[in-house]
Structures are given as C-alpha cells and as structure tokens.
Design a protein around this motif. Structure first.
Motif, PDB file in Angstrom:
ATOM      1  N   UNK A   1       0.946  -1.101   0.047  1.00 52.31           N
ATOM      2  CA  UNK A   1      -0.038   0.008   0.075  1.00 52.31           C
ATOM      3  C   UNK A   1       0.881   1.369   0.168  1.00 52.31           C
ATOM      4  N   UNK A   2       0.156   2.451  -0.235  1.00 52.77           N
ATOM      5  CA  UNK A   2       0.923   3.619  -0.577  1.00 52.77           C
ATOM      6  C   UNK A   2       1.465   3.919   0.874  1.00 52.77           C
ATOM      7  N   UNK A   3       0.813   3.736   2.118  1.00 49.14           N
ATOM      8  CA  UNK A   3       0.943   4.177   3.659  1.00 49.14           C
ATOM      9  C   UNK A   3       0.606   3.318   4.500  1.00 49.14           C
ATOM     10  N   UNK A   4       1.586   2.106   4.553  1.00 53.16           N
ATOM     11  CA  UNK A   4       1.224   1.270   5.566  1.00 53.16           C
ATOM     12  C   UNK A   4       0.982   1.378   6.911  1.00 53.16           C
ATOM     13  N   UNK A   5       1.506   2.506   7.389  1.00 51.29           N
ATOM     14  CA  UNK A   5       1.240   3.226   8.985  1.00 51.29           C
ATOM     15  C   UNK A   5      -0.278   3.279   9.001  1.00 51.29           C
ATOM     16  N   UNK A   6      -0.881   4.153   7.706  1.00 54.81           N
ATOM     17  CA  UNK A   6      -2.047   4.704   7.745  1.00 54.81           C
ATOM     18  C   UNK A   6      -3.252   3.470   7.635  1.00 54.81           C
ATOM     19  N   UNK A   7      -2.631   2.641   7.072  1.00 55.21           N
ATOM     20  CA  UNK A   7      -3.583   1.334   6.623  1.00 55.21           C
ATOM     21  C   UNK A   7      -3.686   0.347   8.037  1.00 55.21           C
ATOM     22  N   UNK A   8      -2.416   0.535   8.893  1.00 52.36           N
ATOM     23  CA  UNK A   8      -2.598  -0.370  10.085  1.00 52.36           C
ATOM     24  C   UNK A   8      -3.547   0.397  10.966  1.00 52.36           C
ATOM     25  N   UNK A   9      -3.778   1.779  11.064  1.00 55.07           N
ATOM     26  CA  UNK A   9      -4.452   2.451  11.698  1.00 55.07           C
ATOM     27  C   UNK A   9      -6.247   2.220  11.366  1.00 55.07           C
ATOM     28  N   UNK A  10      -6.221   1.994  10.020  1.00 55.76           N
ATOM     29  CA  UNK A  10      -7.542   1.547   9.453  1.00 55.76           C
ATOM     30  C   UNK A  10      -7.832   0.031  10.043  1.00 55.76           C
ATOM     31  N   UNK A  11      -6.896  -0.793  10.019  1.00 56.07           N
ATOM     32  CA  UNK A  11      -7.092  -2.184  10.630  1.00 56.07           C
ATOM     33  C   UNK A  11      -7.807  -1.827  12.041  1.00 56.07           C
ATOM     34  N   UNK A  12      -6.994  -1.247  12.915  1.00 54.23           N
ATOM     35  CA  UNK A  12      -7.279  -1.023  14.283  1.00 54.23           C
ATOM     36  C   UNK A  12      -8.620  -0.557  14.411  1.00 54.23           C
ATOM     37  N   UNK A  13      -8.960   0.467  13.633  1.00 51.73           N
ATOM     38  CA  UNK A  13     -10.350   1.127  13.676  1.00 51.73           C
ATOM     39  C   UNK A  13     -11.661   0.256  13.259  1.00 51.73           C
ATOM     40  N   UNK A  14     -11.417  -0.948  12.750  1.00 54.37           N
ATOM     41  CA  UNK A  14     -12.409  -1.428  12.171  1.00 54.37           C
ATOM     42  C   UNK A  14     -12.452  -2.992  12.819  1.00 54.37           C
ATOM     43  N   UNK A  15     -11.831  -2.835  14.096  1.00 54.52           N
ATOM     44  CA  UNK A  15     -11.499  -4.065  14.849  1.00 54.52           C
ATOM     45  C   UNK A  15     -12.301  -3.704  16.318  1.00 54.52           C
ATOM     46  N   UNK A  16     -13.318  -4.609  16.596  1.00 54.14           N
ATOM     47  CA  UNK A  16     -14.109  -4.256  17.918  1.00 54.14           C
ATOM     48  C   UNK A  16     -13.198  -4.617  19.132  1.00 54.14           C
ATOM     49  N   UNK A  17     -13.825  -3.817  20.125  1.00 55.65           N
ATOM     50  CA  UNK A  17     -13.005  -4.287  21.396  1.00 55.65           C
ATOM     51  C   UNK A  17     -12.915  -5.908  21.891  1.00 55.65           C
ATOM     52  N   UNK A  18     -11.872  -6.131  21.985  1.00 60.56           N
ATOM     53  CA  UNK A  18     -11.549  -7.483  22.420  1.00 60.56           C
ATOM     54  C   UNK A  18     -11.257  -8.362  21.036  1.00 60.56           C
ATOM     55  N   UNK A  19     -11.407  -7.863  19.942  1.00 62.58           N
ATOM     56  CA  UNK A  19     -11.434  -8.352  18.491  1.00 62.58           C
ATOM     57  C   UNK A  19      -9.841  -8.460  18.378  1.00 62.58           C
ATOM     58  N   UNK A  20      -9.772  -9.360  17.138  1.00 69.89           N
ATOM     59  CA  UNK A  20      -8.470 -10.014  17.076  1.00 69.89           C
ATOM     60  C   UNK A  20      -8.009  -9.324  15.668  1.00 69.89           C
ATOM     61  N   UNK A  21      -6.675  -8.763  15.589  1.00 75.65           N
ATOM     62  CA  UNK A  21      -5.725  -8.107  14.553  1.00 75.65           C
ATOM     63  C   UNK A  21      -4.906  -9.290  14.055  1.00 75.65           C
ATOM     64  N   UNK A  22      -4.764  -9.544  12.827  1.00 81.05           N
ATOM     65  CA  UNK A  22      -3.807 -10.546  12.095  1.00 81.05           C
ATOM     66  C   UNK A  22      -3.181  -9.860  10.934  1.00 81.05           C
TER      67      UNK A  22
END
Length: 297
Positions: free
Chosen positions: A147-168
């Motif tokens: 992606x153009x901006x991996x840092x920004x994408x990682x923030x998007x991933x976090x934002x779409x994960x619910x509390x207690x949810x899993x990021x992979x």
C-alpha cells in the motif's frame, strides 16, 4: 453449511449513499477529500490474479500463527486485501461472515466465490476506507506492504476491529530481504515493469526453473544454513512449480513494496489499543513477520 447464493460486491461511488448500498460503507467524504490520500488502482494486481491461483492453504495457516482457523469460527471477519479470493475461501468455510475488501480485484474474487452465501466484497481503498462498523477479526495478509501508506493502513485495521477483537497481519520484513530490496527491486523498477504481464510470467517461469537445481541441492545441506533465504527455500520445496512461479511473479509484478522493519512492527503492535499480553511478533522463514494481537475489551 451455508445457503448458496451469489456473493455480492459493493463498489463505493461519490453519489451512492450508504442506504442504497445496503451496508455501512466507505464514502469519499470530506474527511478523505485530499486526492493525495487515495491510492491509485493498479492493473498489475488484477492481471496477476487472473493469471494465477493460490491453493497453498498451509501458508495461510502458517502466516496467521499463533492464531488458527478456530480463531475465525463463527466470527465476523474483515479481510483487508482479498486478491483473487484464495484466503477468503479458507476463512469463509469457518467464519459466520467475511467482508473482503480490495481496490483492484474485488469483482474478480466475487466471481470465484459464488458458491458461498456468507461473503460480501467491497471495492475500497484501505488507506481511507470507513465501513461504519467493526469486526471480530481483522485480517491483512501479504497486502499492507504493497500500500501507499502502511502506517495509515494499520490505523484503519485497528479502527475496524471491535473491542476484544483480533488483528492478524502478515508482512514482508526489511530484515532478511536485502537481496530483494537492493537487487530485485531496482531491476523491477528499471526493467520488469516495462514488460507485458505475459512476458513477465515467462521470465518468472525461467527464473523459477533455474532456482530448482540449487534449492534442491545446495540449500539442503545443513551446515549451509547461513545462506540467504535458507528457511524460505525449505517452503519452496513444499510448493508446486506453478505456486513458486507465482512467488517470483509477485516479486517482479508488484507496483510497489514497503518492507516492514522490526522497529515498525513493534511500533504498530505497541498501540495502547492492543492488549500487550496478547501481542505476538513472529518472524516467518526469515523474510516476513506475522503480527497478531487482540484489542483491549
């Protein structure tokens, strides 16, 4: 297991509203109005996944460790970057529902997933998308580094994960990839990007064939473990010829690659939104990182 119907695809447009699309969706709104924040579409990815299939399921299970397929069971899953739908299919077999996002190949993947009733496809940019909902599991396998901006994408991933949810996340590492970063990448930019995709596929087959004698002899000698890509080539020997061609083609075809340093991986996974006791940063075959963590409740 599922009632069979046609998998659906949603494509955001500036004029289409969320209600019309039937799903809280990404919009090109004012918050994303800067043109520089949007990624370009790249035909290379659609070309790649029209030409190749990835059926090496064991790799997906390796890349998500210490998570397992059970981690997806009966969960709402967001797949960020679905490619040709190869990993979508694996997750859809166990998940309650999979929402698969891609900027370049969502329509292609949808066409390959018509036998699953629990999959939606979304045409959106990972750097700016806002789906308006959160998920139990958010997965990004082999995509964030393109992606153009991996840092920004990682923030998007976090934002779409619910509390207690899993990021992979699975991503190419800066460490262990000097040959690709300083050898292959300059050649790709100078030469290979100018070739047609069919010619590039031919080059990839030749390169793959040339690797076989070395990988099956020199790279089997235990006391030569210091050689670059020693662990990586152990996997090479497990894969079919066509799957190895895909690996080579992927390196030569990608419009851009940002290799993730260990420092960056640690920074991402040190987010105060993640339960630090759940965080795993695991090198994989010396050329990549598997990043797994759970958001705080």
């Amino acid at each position: 297991m599922f009632r069979h119907r046609r998998a659906v695809i949603y494509e955001p447009t500036e004029s289409a509203g969320q209600a019309a699309l039937g799903l809280p969706r990404f919009q090109w709104g004012e918050a994303q109005a800067m043109e520089t924040s949007r990624q370009e579409r790249h035909h290379e990815w659609r070309d790649q996944w029209e030409m190749f299939r990835d059926e090496a399921g064991f790799l997906f299970q390796d890349w998500i460790l210490p998570a397992t397929l059970d981690s997806f069971a009966n969960k709402e899953v967001l797949e960020c970057g679905c490619g040709g739908g190869h990993h979508t299919r694996i997750m859809a077999g166990v998940a309650a529902r999979v929402t698969a996002v891609d900027l370049n190949t969502a329509e292609l993947a949808r066409g390959r997933m018509t036998d699953f009733a629990n999959v939606e496809f979304v045409d959106a940019d990972l750097t700016t998308m806002e789906l308006g909902r959160q998920f139990d599991v958010v997965v990004c396998i082999g995509v964030i580094h393109h992606t153009d901006n991996p840092d920004r994408v990682f923030e998007v991933l976090l934002r779409h994960c619910r509390p207690g949810g899993l990021i992979v996340v699975w991503t190419y590492s800066a460490e262990g990839n000097a040959l690709v970063r300083f050898g292959v990448e300059p050649l790709r930019k100078l030469l290979f990007r100018r070739l047609s995709r069919s010619k590039l596929a031919g080059v990839s087959r030749v390169v793959t064939a040339m690797l076989y004698p070395v990988v099956h002899t020199v790279y089997r000698v235990p006391f030569l473990k210091f050689l670059p890509y020693f662990e990586y080539f152990a996997n090479f020997r497990r894969l079919t010829f066509e799957r190895n061609v895909l690996n080579v083609f992927d390196k030569l075809n990608a419009p851009q690659t940002h290799f993730t340093s260990l420092a960056t991986a640690r920074r991402w996974m040190s987010s105060d939104r993640l339960d630090q006791g759940s965080v795993s940063i695991r090198p994989y075959v010396g050329v990549s990182y598997s990043l797994v963590g759970r958001l705080k409740p």
